[in-house]
Design an enzyme around this catalytic site. Structure first.
Site, PDB file in Angstrom:
ATOM      1  N   GLU A 153      47.421  45.023  37.808  1.00 41.40           N
ATOM      2  CA  GLU A 153      48.033  44.085  38.750  1.00 41.40           C
ATOM      3  C   GLU A 153      49.226  43.457  38.038  1.00 41.40           C
ATOM      4  OE1 GLU A 153      45.199  41.619  40.877  1.00 41.40           O
ATOM      5  OE2 GLU A 153      43.768  43.262  40.918  1.00 41.40           O
ATOM      6  N   ASN A 208      35.889  31.300  35.469  1.00 42.21           N
ATOM      7  CA  ASN A 208      36.492  30.755  34.236  1.00 42.21           C
ATOM      8  C   ASN A 208      37.871  30.131  34.456  1.00 42.21           C
ATOM      9  OD1 ASN A 208      37.371  33.442  34.639  1.00 42.21           O
ATOM     10  ND2 ASN A 208      38.035  33.572  32.514  1.00 42.21           N
ATOM     11  N   GLU A 252      39.608  43.820  37.264  1.00 47.82           N
ATOM     12  CA  GLU A 252      39.943  43.191  35.989  1.00 47.82           C
ATOM     13  C   GLU A 252      38.633  42.687  35.399  1.00 47.82           C
ATOM     14  OE1 GLU A 252      44.512  41.886  37.086  1.00 47.82           O
ATOM     15  OE2 GLU A 252      42.995  40.329  37.099  1.00 47.82           O
ATOM     16  N   CYS A 271      38.887  35.927  29.551  1.00 49.08           N
ATOM     17  CA  CYS A 271      38.629  37.340  29.285  1.00 49.08           C
ATOM     18  C   CYS A 271      39.456  37.857  28.117  1.00 49.08           C
ATOM     19  CB  CYS A 271      38.917  38.148  30.538  1.00 49.08           C
ATOM     20  SG  CYS A 271      40.618  37.938  31.099  1.00 49.08           S
TER      21      CYS A 271
HETATM   22  P1  NAD Z   1      30.632  37.868  37.467  1.00 50.19           P
HETATM   23  O1  NAD Z   1      30.917  39.316  37.431  1.00 50.19           O
HETATM   24  O2  NAD Z   1      29.243  37.414  37.240  1.00 50.19           O
HETATM   25  O3  NAD Z   1      31.052  37.246  38.884  1.00 50.19           O
HETATM   26  C1  NAD Z   1      32.354  37.366  39.387  1.00 50.19           C
HETATM   27  C2  NAD Z   1      32.318  37.274  40.898  1.00 50.19           C
HETATM   28  O4  NAD Z   1      31.637  38.396  41.415  1.00 50.19           O
HETATM   29  C3  NAD Z   1      31.601  36.045  41.443  1.00 50.19           C
HETATM   30  O5  NAD Z   1      32.308  35.569  42.557  1.00 50.19           O
HETATM   31  C4  NAD Z   1      30.250  36.605  41.841  1.00 50.19           C
HETATM   32  O6  NAD Z   1      29.602  35.863  42.850  1.00 50.19           O
HETATM   33  C5  NAD Z   1      30.648  37.978  42.332  1.00 50.19           C
HETATM   34  N1  NAD Z   1      29.579  38.980  42.313  1.00 50.19           N
HETATM   35  C6  NAD Z   1      28.576  39.109  41.425  1.00 50.19           C
HETATM   36  N2  NAD Z   1      27.821  40.175  41.717  1.00 50.19           N
HETATM   37  C7  NAD Z   1      28.368  40.754  42.820  1.00 50.19           C
HETATM   38  C8  NAD Z   1      28.034  41.890  43.617  1.00 50.19           C
HETATM   39  N3  NAD Z   1      26.988  42.681  43.326  1.00 50.19           N
HETATM   40  N4  NAD Z   1      28.815  42.174  44.677  1.00 50.19           N
HETATM   41  C9  NAD Z   1      29.886  41.400  44.973  1.00 50.19           C
HETATM   42  N5  NAD Z   1      30.231  40.312  44.275  1.00 50.19           N
HETATM   43  C10 NAD Z   1      29.494  39.994  43.199  1.00 50.19           C
HETATM   44  O7  NAD Z   1      31.654  37.212  36.440  1.00 50.19           O
HETATM   45  P2  NAD Z   1      31.728  35.692  35.981  1.00 50.19           P
HETATM   46  O8  NAD Z   1      30.527  35.406  35.152  1.00 50.19           O
HETATM   47  O9  NAD Z   1      32.044  34.861  37.163  1.00 50.19           O
HETATM   48  O10 NAD Z   1      33.048  35.724  35.039  1.00 50.19           O
HETATM   49  C11 NAD Z   1      33.035  36.045  33.692  1.00 50.19           C
HETATM   50  C12 NAD Z   1      33.377  37.509  33.493  1.00 50.19           C
HETATM   51  O11 NAD Z   1      34.624  37.795  34.101  1.00 50.19           O
HETATM   52  C13 NAD Z   1      33.564  37.878  32.028  1.00 50.19           C
HETATM   53  O12 NAD Z   1      32.986  39.137  31.811  1.00 50.19           O
HETATM   54  C14 NAD Z   1      35.067  37.954  31.862  1.00 50.19           C
HETATM   55  O13 NAD Z   1      35.527  38.759  30.813  1.00 50.19           O
HETATM   56  C15 NAD Z   1      35.465  38.500  33.180  1.00 50.19           C
HETATM   57  N6  NAD Z   1      36.871  38.179  33.472  1.00 50.19           N
HETATM   58  C16 NAD Z   1      37.801  39.178  33.393  1.00 50.19           C
HETATM   59  C17 NAD Z   1      39.149  38.896  33.614  1.00 50.19           C
HETATM   60  C18 NAD Z   1      40.227  39.942  33.538  1.00 50.19           C
HETATM   61  O14 NAD Z   1      41.356  39.664  33.953  1.00 50.19           O
HETATM   62  N7  NAD Z   1      39.961  41.115  33.013  1.00 50.19           N
HETATM   63  C19 NAD Z   1      39.529  37.591  33.944  1.00 50.19           C
HETATM   64  C20 NAD Z   1      38.541  36.603  33.988  1.00 50.19           C
HETATM   65  C21 NAD Z   1      37.206  36.912  33.764  1.00 50.19           C
HETATM   66  O1  6OD Z   2      47.228  35.526  33.543  1.00 53.26           O
HETATM   67  C1  6OD Z   2      46.737  36.293  34.383  1.00 53.26           C
HETATM   68  O2  6OD Z   2      47.398  36.749  35.332  1.00 53.26           O
HETATM   69  C2  6OD Z   2      45.328  36.689  34.273  1.00 53.26           C
HETATM   70  N1  6OD Z   2      44.891  37.583  35.188  1.00 53.26           N
HETATM   71  C3  6OD Z   2      44.560  36.155  33.310  1.00 53.26           C
HETATM   72  C4  6OD Z   2      43.199  36.462  33.097  1.00 53.26           C
HETATM   73  C5  6OD Z   2      42.453  35.705  32.284  1.00 53.26           C
HETATM   74  C6  6OD Z   2      41.077  35.984  32.078  1.00 53.26           C
HETATM   75  O3  6OD Z   2      40.207  35.141  31.933  1.00 53.26           O
END
Ligand code: NAD
Ligand code: 6OD
Length: 496
Positions: free
Chosen positions: A477, A166, A265, A299
């Site tokens: 973090e 994202n 995260e 997120c």
């Molecule tokens: P995802 O979990 O599908 O994938 C994230 C990464 O993990 C990718 O690089 C993927 O290839 C890898 N991955 C997937 N399965 C794996 C496994 N079994 N072992 C190792 N690596 C693996 O997430 P996404 O669809 O790319 O992103 C969207 C999600 O991320 C949403 O749920 C969003 O809320 C979350 N997100 C959280 C934050 C935060 O800071 N809390 C920030 C951004 C996105």
């Molecule tokens: O601003 C940041 O440092 C951070 N980790 C943002 C996360 C955004 C989620 O999509």
């Protein structure tokens, strides 16, 4: 016109995106296409690392720790990080072009948020590491001579950094920068959907003279691919992961046999609380941003908007009216909102739009896909959507959708607002809109989240703790918290 045409074309055209291992770009045995979410066309071919390539990357990282990198002082590492930031800024347009090609996000967002924050992450951690204080205690001893106890911070070793799609560059560098400044060697895996800015970062690392093996890049998917091979590798000491909560859980399982340090995260189902005493215009504009920024794929986005009853009708009508006016389009069209990341993700979000109807919700605006009558119809565009009338038990109110959609519902008291906001298995962020100073502090403090904004959203200071509670993550973090995670404190006790 806000968004001009790209200053430079997609910088990796015609290449197979190769993995960076031990300072060399290595072709992977298999490959997959990187598809544009704007029109479905192939942007680039990406080499997929298998377990053997991942192992080579991990071994290269281990070797790097024993080489010149392991002997660099903190100021020398900081200087290298600043050089990386400078080079990102010199190649700014290429990074922007790459990020926009992979994600379809608006050019203005990539130029003002994603890429500048990538460079800022390297600068911020260079500065933080230089200013890190050394802990020291004077200890009494029976002979009266005493002892000095001081703490040194050592690298953890080989660190795996796994990022989502994202905010690809922002989130990858958010972890790579502190990992490197603490002296670790990194194996990074970007999302399979967004490999390009990571590829440019690998080039930048080479250009800046980062020693071979200190930063390695592997491309690929999660399960049965590069991701799983990396997180289960016995020589990886720690995993810094951003992504879905379910993926976090799968990674924990893979990491358990070799007991790795984890920083997660994860997802969110964040609430915005709009009190009747809020500055109406500011709350409306801020809530629009918190729902629709990056097509709702942040997120921190607020998919649950609770509005105090006296202004509920006016606020929800205004929110729907503004959402209906958002211009959806490609990155270079001056649009307010780009596509979702992929057709598969659009199917998921459309599934929730259908579910909202089935669960008894009223779709006040949106609920479908836009039709352009051109190649964008092969992309992953979707309408910004506002829903109301769902019960709190509805799946659309409880599950993370990760699209440009919110459910808006009324509340009657501060106590009820707090209880609604906290009634979720997630705990990442909240936004509180009020002009009552005491209420602002009182309500913000009661939010069961890692970060609560008052009268703003996604305003960041990189020194502050960032992370989530409950299903939204493990650990923090940001600032000293990142330096803490990415290093091993060791106590040295000197008898005087
Ligand atoms: P995802 O979990 O599908 O994938 C994230 C990464 O993990 C990718 O690089 C993927 O290839 C890898 N991955 C997937 N399965 C794996 C496994 N079994 N072992 C190792 N690596 C693996 O997430 P996404 O669809 O790319 O992103 C969207 C999600 O991320 C949403 O749920 C969003 O809320 C979350 N997100 C959280 C934050 C935060 O800071 N809390 C920030 C951004 C996105
Ligand atoms: O601003 C940041 O440092 C951070 N980790 C943002 C996360 C955004 C989620 O999509």
């Amino acid at each position: 016109m806000r968004n001009p045409t790209p200053a430079v074309p997609y910088p990796l055209a015609g290449e197979q995106l190769a993995c960076l291992i031990g300072g060399e770009f290595v072709r992977a045995p298999r490959s997959f296409p990187n598809l544009s979410p704007v029109n479905g066309r192939t942007i680039a071919t990406v080499g997929e690392a298998d377990a053997a390539l991942v192992d080579r990357a991990v071994q290269a990282a281990r070797a790097a720790l024993k080489g010149p990198w392991g002997r660099l002082s903190t100021p020398e590492r900081c200087a290298l990080l600043r050089k990386v930031a400078d080079r990102i800024e010199q190649r700014f347009e290429e990074f922007v072009s790459a990020e926009v090609a992979d994600t379809g996000k608006t050019l203005s967002q990539a130029m003002t948020l994603d890429i500048p924050r990538g460079a800022a992450n390297f600068r911020a951690y260079a500065e933080l590491a230089l200013g890190r204080a050394a802990e020291c205690f004077e200890t009494g001893t029976p002979d009266g001579r005493g002892a000095l106890n001081y703490t040194v911070h050592k690298p953890l070793g080989v660190v795996a950094v796994i990022a989502p799609w994202n905010l690809p560059f922002l989130l990858l560098t958010w972890k790579v920068a502190p990992a490197l400044v603490c002296g670790n060697a990194v194996v990074a895996k970007p999302s399979e959907e967004t490999p390009s800015s990571a590829q440019l970062l690998a080039q930048v690392m080479q250009e800046c003279g980062v020693p071979p093996g200190v930063f390695n890049l592997v491309h690929g998917f999660g399960p049965d691919s590069a991701g799983e091979a990396l997180v289960s590798h016995p020589d990886v000491a720690a995993i810094a992961f951003t992504g879905e909560s379910a993926t976090g859980s799968a990674i924990m399982k893979s990491a358990a046999p070799t007991v790795k340090a984890l920083s997660f995260e994860l997802g969110g189902k964040n609430a915005a609380l709009v009190f009747a005493d809020a500055d109406f215009e500011a709350a409306l504009a801020g809530t629009m941003r918190s729902v629709f920024a990056n097509s709702g794929q942040v997120c921190l986005c607020c998919e649950r908007v609770y509005v105090e009853r006296p202004i509920f009708e006016r606020f929800s009508a205004a929110l729907a009216e503004r959402a209906a006016r958002l211009k959806v389009g490609g990155p270079y069209e001056g649009a307010d909102m780009g596509p979702l990341i992929s057709r598969a993700h659009r199917d998921k979000v459309l599934g929730y739009y259908a579910l909202a109807r089935a669960e008894g919700g009223e779709i006040v605006t949106g609920g479908g896909i836009p039709h352009f009558g051109d190649e964008r119809d092969a992309g992953a565009f979707i309408e910004p959507t506002v829903v109301r009338g769902l019960p709190e038990s509805a799946r659309c109110v409880r599950e993370e959708i990760f699209g440009p959609v919110c459910h808006v519902a009324p509340f009657d008291s501060e106590e009820q607002a707090v209880s609604l906001a906290n009634d979720t298995r997630y705990g990442l962020a909240a936004a509180v809109w009020t002009s009552n100073l005491q209420r602002a502090h009182r309500v913000a403090r009661q939010m069961e989240v890692g970060i609560a904004w008052v009268n703003d959203w996604f305003l960041r200071d990189l020194r502050t703790p960032f992370g989530g509670v409950k299903l939204s993550g493990i650990g923090r973090e940001g600032g000293a918290h990142s330096l803490g995670f990415f290093s091993e404190p060791m106590n040295i006790c000197v008898k005087l």
